[in-house]
Every structure is written in structure tokens, then in C-alpha cells.
Write a protein that holds these residues in place. Structure first.
Motif, short mmCIF file in Angstrom:
data_model
loop_
_atom_site.label_atom_id
_atom_site.label_comp_id
_atom_site.label_asym_id
_atom_site.label_seq_id
_atom_site.Cartn_x
_atom_site.Cartn_y
_atom_site.Cartn_z
N HIS A 111 0.82 -1.22 0.00
CA HIS A 111 0.00 0.00 0.00
C HIS A 111 0.85 1.27 0.00
N TRP A 112 2.03 1.20 -0.59
CA TRP A 112 2.91 2.37 -0.59
C TRP A 112 2.23 3.61 -1.17
N ASP A 113 1.48 3.43 -2.23
CA ASP A 113 0.83 4.57 -2.88
C ASP A 113 -0.23 5.23 -2.01
N GLU A 114 -0.70 4.52 -0.98
CA GLU A 114 -1.73 5.07 -0.10
C GLU A 114 -1.14 5.95 1.01
N ILE A 115 0.16 5.84 1.24
CA ILE A 115 0.78 6.60 2.32
C ILE A 115 0.65 8.09 2.02
N ASN A 116 0.19 8.84 3.02
CA ASN A 116 -0.18 10.23 2.75
C ASN A 116 1.00 11.19 2.71
N GLY A 117 0.70 12.45 2.44
CA GLY A 117 1.72 13.46 2.20
C GLY A 117 2.56 13.83 3.40
N LEU A 118 2.07 13.59 4.62
CA LEU A 118 2.84 13.96 5.80
C LEU A 118 4.21 13.28 5.77
N SER A 119 4.21 11.98 5.45
CA SER A 119 5.46 11.22 5.42
C SER A 119 6.31 11.56 4.21
N LYS A 120 5.67 11.88 3.11
CA LYS A 120 6.39 12.04 1.84
C LYS A 120 6.76 13.48 1.51
N GLY A 146 23.81 7.37 -1.65
CA GLY A 146 23.72 6.58 -0.43
C GLY A 146 23.28 7.37 0.79
N ASP A 147 23.21 8.71 0.66
CA ASP A 147 22.72 9.53 1.77
C ASP A 147 21.19 9.52 1.79
N LEU A 148 20.62 10.13 2.81
CA LEU A 148 19.17 10.22 2.92
C LEU A 148 18.71 11.63 2.58
N GLY A 149 17.58 11.74 1.88
CA GLY A 149 17.08 13.04 1.48
C GLY A 149 15.62 12.96 1.08
N GLN A 150 15.13 14.02 0.46
CA GLN A 150 13.70 14.08 0.12
C GLN A 150 13.40 13.88 -1.36
N ASP A 151 14.44 13.61 -2.18
CA ASP A 151 14.17 13.30 -3.59
C ASP A 151 13.68 11.86 -3.69
N GLU A 152 12.52 11.68 -4.29
CA GLU A 152 11.85 10.38 -4.31
C GLU A 152 12.70 9.30 -5.00
N SER A 153 12.69 8.11 -4.41
CA SER A 153 13.36 6.94 -4.99
C SER A 153 12.59 5.69 -4.58
N ASP A 154 13.01 4.53 -5.11
CA ASP A 154 12.33 3.27 -4.79
C ASP A 154 12.80 2.67 -3.48
N HIS A 155 13.78 3.28 -2.84
CA HIS A 155 14.30 2.73 -1.59
C HIS A 155 14.24 3.79 -0.49
N VAL A 156 13.78 3.34 0.67
CA VAL A 156 13.60 4.26 1.80
C VAL A 156 14.32 3.71 3.03
N SER A 157 14.59 4.61 3.95
CA SER A 157 15.29 4.20 5.17
C SER A 157 14.35 3.59 6.20
N PHE A 158 13.06 3.89 6.07
CA PHE A 158 12.08 3.36 7.03
C PHE A 158 10.71 3.28 6.40
N LEU A 159 9.88 2.42 6.98
CA LEU A 159 8.47 2.37 6.60
C LEU A 159 7.72 3.39 7.44
N PRO A 160 7.08 4.37 6.81
CA PRO A 160 6.27 5.32 7.59
C PRO A 160 5.00 4.62 8.07
N TYR A 161 4.73 4.68 9.35
CA TYR A 161 3.49 4.07 9.83
C TYR A 161 2.87 4.93 10.94
N VAL A 162 3.02 4.63 12.22
CA VAL A 162 2.35 5.42 13.25
C VAL A 162 3.03 6.78 13.44
N HIS A 163 2.26 7.76 13.86
CA HIS A 163 2.82 9.08 14.15
C HIS A 163 1.84 9.87 15.00
N ASN A 164 2.34 10.93 15.59
CA ASN A 164 1.49 11.77 16.43
C ASN A 164 2.23 13.05 16.76
#
Length: 420
Positions: A111-120, A146-164
Motif C-alpha cells: 500500500h505504498w501509494d496510499e501513504i499520505n503526504g505527511l510522510s512524503k 547513499g545519503d538520505l534526502g527528500q528526492d523520491e526513490s524506490d528505496h527508503v530508510s524506514f516504513l512510515p506508519y504510526v505518528h502523532n
């Protein structure tokens, strides 16, 4: 018959015999249940979640909950001790730089495409204030270098899930009810009229910001960028805090949600750093604790689920199954009842009653009593969630849990403060 044919027939005969034996004694070849080990905090590592995951997935799930500092330390030096890591986005830079985690392939997240804009993108609505520090989208995507940033790619450092969004809780038996976004203030944590009855979460990348926001609200210290506090600013802040600690202002420092509940329930404190499940648990026990909506803005956090660099093979497949399960609906509905949001809430909406959705997500008054995850009433009919709707709360983030460039120095100062 030549030698090769005889060998082939002999092999087939042996295979046939083995199959017959297996048919008579299948237990000899019983499939071993795959086990995954999840290291994290009590926030998400709850027994009800573990049992439901095992029932739904048919895998063995082992939880190892600890305090946030202990969890991060173990994960950064012992990646072989876990398969999945659950905590907050402020741990990502440490884990990524230590090489303890591997990237997650978003093409394997159902369900990657369902993840909302807060995470992305850092925003739920276009005009939302993103907040200082490590907003999750800034450290989500793995870049070409190999660094982390906000330019979209197919690989992420974490799965966005719970937040508050987090703030502080206060007991309205002792402290008059404030007005969200108007009178409720982080500065209350340093108000001398609560001296000796104040507790702070013992986590350098979390409690530090609670106290920085409080000190700034009281006009005791001014920060140029609260998401990147300088060493000189840290010196000023901790000079104030250490003096107050020696004067007995702070009653204690808690390391887990159950401990924070005990602090408030016992009367040891009347105001403290809190996480939403602690507030929910206290309300369920009849203790009137309000979770403040500070006029200065919230401290935001985003849950991260990370994959150990050592996890491979069937365990890695099972880890992906578990990550996908977290976005499948039931987990998001479960954690909504303790005040947490999920990154794809529309999938959880059908599993919440209309009254629950309206209270937890829409910011409307509860049309009936609502139960928390412990099956006790945590919300009384007529109550409105402090801070309002999902969108409103995340439009008022002052700072995100962050590992600053001055992190090493802040650690040193934090432990000087706690032990003063």
C-alpha cells in the motif's frame, strides 16, 4: 542400459522411497514457523498487536520492548539482535550512519501509494507549518549517493506508519483546565508553582526539546533554530535546567509509558512530558489528565519501522509481510484508540466506528463513550480531542524529534542534567 540411465533411475527410486516415508511420517518434514524479532518501545510493541499479527500472518513474532534510549543503543551496535526496529524518526540518522539498517524496497510495500503526504512531503494540507528539525520526509528516501534526502526513490530508510504530535499532560484536579492553542503553554513545565511535581521523559532527543520549548516559552533562553540548537545555546539552556533541578523542581525522569502512568497515578507529579497512550490509560482509570495543545506548537514525531542489515532470506520476506500487515487496516484502527495516527488512515477507517473516526481523526465531540486499547472507557461522551483534527494538529508542529549536528554535545549535557 548405460551407466547414466542407471544412475538416474536409482536417484528416482530413492526419491520415491523418501516420498513414501514422508507420506507415512509427515512430521519428519514439518515446516518450521518463521520467526521475526522486533525491537522497539512499549508504544507499539503491545501484546494485542503481537497476537493479532501472528494470527493473521502465520509467523512467530517476538517483541523486545525497552526504553527509547536503550532501544536505540542496542540497535546501533547489535543489528544481529533484531529483524525489525520500531521507534521514531530521530533514530534514523544514527542507525543509517552506523550501518545497522538496510533500505526498504517500496515496490514490496503493498500500500505504498496510499501513504499520505505527511510522510512524503511533510504536509497534510498545503498551508501546514512543517516544523523545525528532522521532518520525516527529509530523511526518508535513499539518494543515489547513499545519503538520505527528500528526492523520491524506490528505496527508503524506514516504513512510515504510526505518528502523532506530543506535548505534556497535566492533572486538572490540581491545575486549572487551559484553552488549547491559547493559554496552554510548554512554559508550564518550568513554572515554579509546580516545583517538585514535574517529570520529563528521559530521552535526549525528545525530552531536550520539551525543555527547550518550555525555556523559550518562559523567555529564559532564545534559540535561533530550535531544530538545530548550537553548543552555546545548549550551555545556556542547561545552566538554567541544572539550577532548577538542584532546587528540586523536577520530581523524576521516566523511560517508558507505564512508568509515566505510575508517576501521575501515584500523585508524584501533576504535570509531565507524556505520550498519548499514557494519557489514555490514566483517563481510563478515572484520573483527569489533559493532553495539552500548546500555543507554541507541538513536538512532532513519526514512527519508523526499519529493517536490520543482517536480516535476509525467509526472515526478510516475513519482515516485509509484517510491514505490509501494519498498513493493512487493523493495526491502524487499533492504535487510533490510543490516540495515534497511521500513514494510510483511509484503510483503517472502515474498522473504526463513525463515532471513533469523528473523535480521533475529525476532531469532533464524542457522540458516545469511547474505549481505549485496554477496553476501558478513555473518552467520555461530549469530550473533544485537544488540538482538534488530524490536519489541524499536524499544521501546528513547532519541532520534530531530531538528532541535531550538536547531538554528541547535547548527550553530554543531558546526562549532566539528569545526574545533577
Amino acid at each position: 542400459m548405460d551407466q547414466d540411465k542407471r544412475k538416474t533411475l536409482g536417484t528416482l527410486a530413492k526419491a520415491g522411497a523418501a516420498a513414501c516415508i514422508a507420506a507415512k511420517a509427515p512430521y519428519v518434514f514439518a515446516k518450521k514457523t518463521t520467526k521475526i524479532r522486533v525491537l522497539g518501545t512499549h508504544v507499539t510493541l503491545q501484546e494485542a498487536i503481537r497476537k493479532q499479527a501472528m494470527a493473521d500472518l502465520g509467523i512467530e513474532v517476538v517483541f523486545e520492548p525497552k526504553g527509547s534510549a536503550a532501544v536505540l543503543q542496542k540497535a546501533s551496535i547489535s543489528p544481529q539482535s533484531f529483524d525489525l526496529y520500531e521507534q521514531w524518526s530521530n533514530s534514523i540518522n544514527i542507525l543509517w550512519q552506523s550501518g545497522s539498517i538496510q533500505s526498504i524496497d517500496t515496490r514490496r510495500i503493498t500500500h505504498w501509494d496510499e501513504i499520505n503526504g505527511l510522510s512524503k512531503t511533510g504536509r497534510l494540507v498545503p498551508d501546514a507549518h512543517i516544523g523545525a528539525g528532522d521532518a520525516p520526509h527529509k530523511i526518508l528516501y535513499v539518494q543515489d549517493d547513499g545519503d538520505l534526502g527528500q528526492d523520491e526513490s524506490d528505496h527508503v530508510s524506514f516504513l512510515p506508519y504510526v505518528h502523532n504530535v506530543d506535548s505534556f499532560g497535566y492533572n486538572t484536579n490540581t491545575i486549572n483546565q487551559g484553552i488549547p492553542y491559547e493559554t496552554e503553554s510548554w512554559g508550564w513545565l518550568l513554572d515554579k508553582k509546580y516545583a517538585g511535581k514535574v517529570a520529563i521523559v528521559n530521552a535526549p532527543t525528545i525530552g531536550l526539546f520539551d525543555l527547550a520549548l518550555a525555556a523559550q516559552a518562559k523567555g529564559l533562553v532564545v534559540f535561533n533554530d530550535i531544530g538545530s540548537i548550537t553548543t552555546k545555546e545548549l550551555d545556556k539552556l542547561f545552566n538554567v535546567l541544572i539550577k532548577m533541578k538542584k532546587e528540586g523542581h523536577f520530581s523524576g525522569f521516566w523511560t517508558s509509558v507505564p512508568e509515566s502512568v505510575e508517576f501521575m497515578e501515584s500523585g508524584r507529579v501533576v504535570i509531565q512530558s507524556m505520550f498519548s497512550p499514557g494519557v489514555s490509560a490514566l483517563n481510563g482509570r478515572g484520573i483527569p489528565v489533559t493532553y495539552a495543545a500548546p500555543k507554541e506548537g507541538y513536538r512532532g514525531w513519526h514512527g519508523v519501522m526499519c529493517l536490520s542489515k543482517t536480516t535476509q532470506g525467509r526472515e526478510k520476506d516475513a519482515a516485509y509481510e509484517y510491514m505490509n500487515w501494519w498498513l493493512s487496516g487493523w493495526p491502524g484502527a487499533f492504535i487510533a484508540r490510543q490516540g495515534y495516527y497511521i500513514s494510510n488512515p483511509q484503510r483503517s477507517k472502515p474498522l473504526l466506528s463513525p463515532e471513533e473516526w469523528d473523535y480521533w481523526y475529525a476532531g469532533k465531540a464524542a457522540r458516545k463513550d469511547l474505549k481505549g486499547t485496554d477496553d476501558k472507557i478513555s473518552v467520555k461522551m461530549g469530550q473533544t480531542r485537544t488540538g482538534g483534527s488530524y490536519e489541524q494538529r499536524f499544521s501546528n508542529v513547532a519541532v520534530w524529534n531530531t538528532v541535531m549536528p550538536s547531538y554528541d554535545y547535547s548527550l553530554q549535557k543531558w546526562y549532566e542534567f539528569v545526574s545533577a
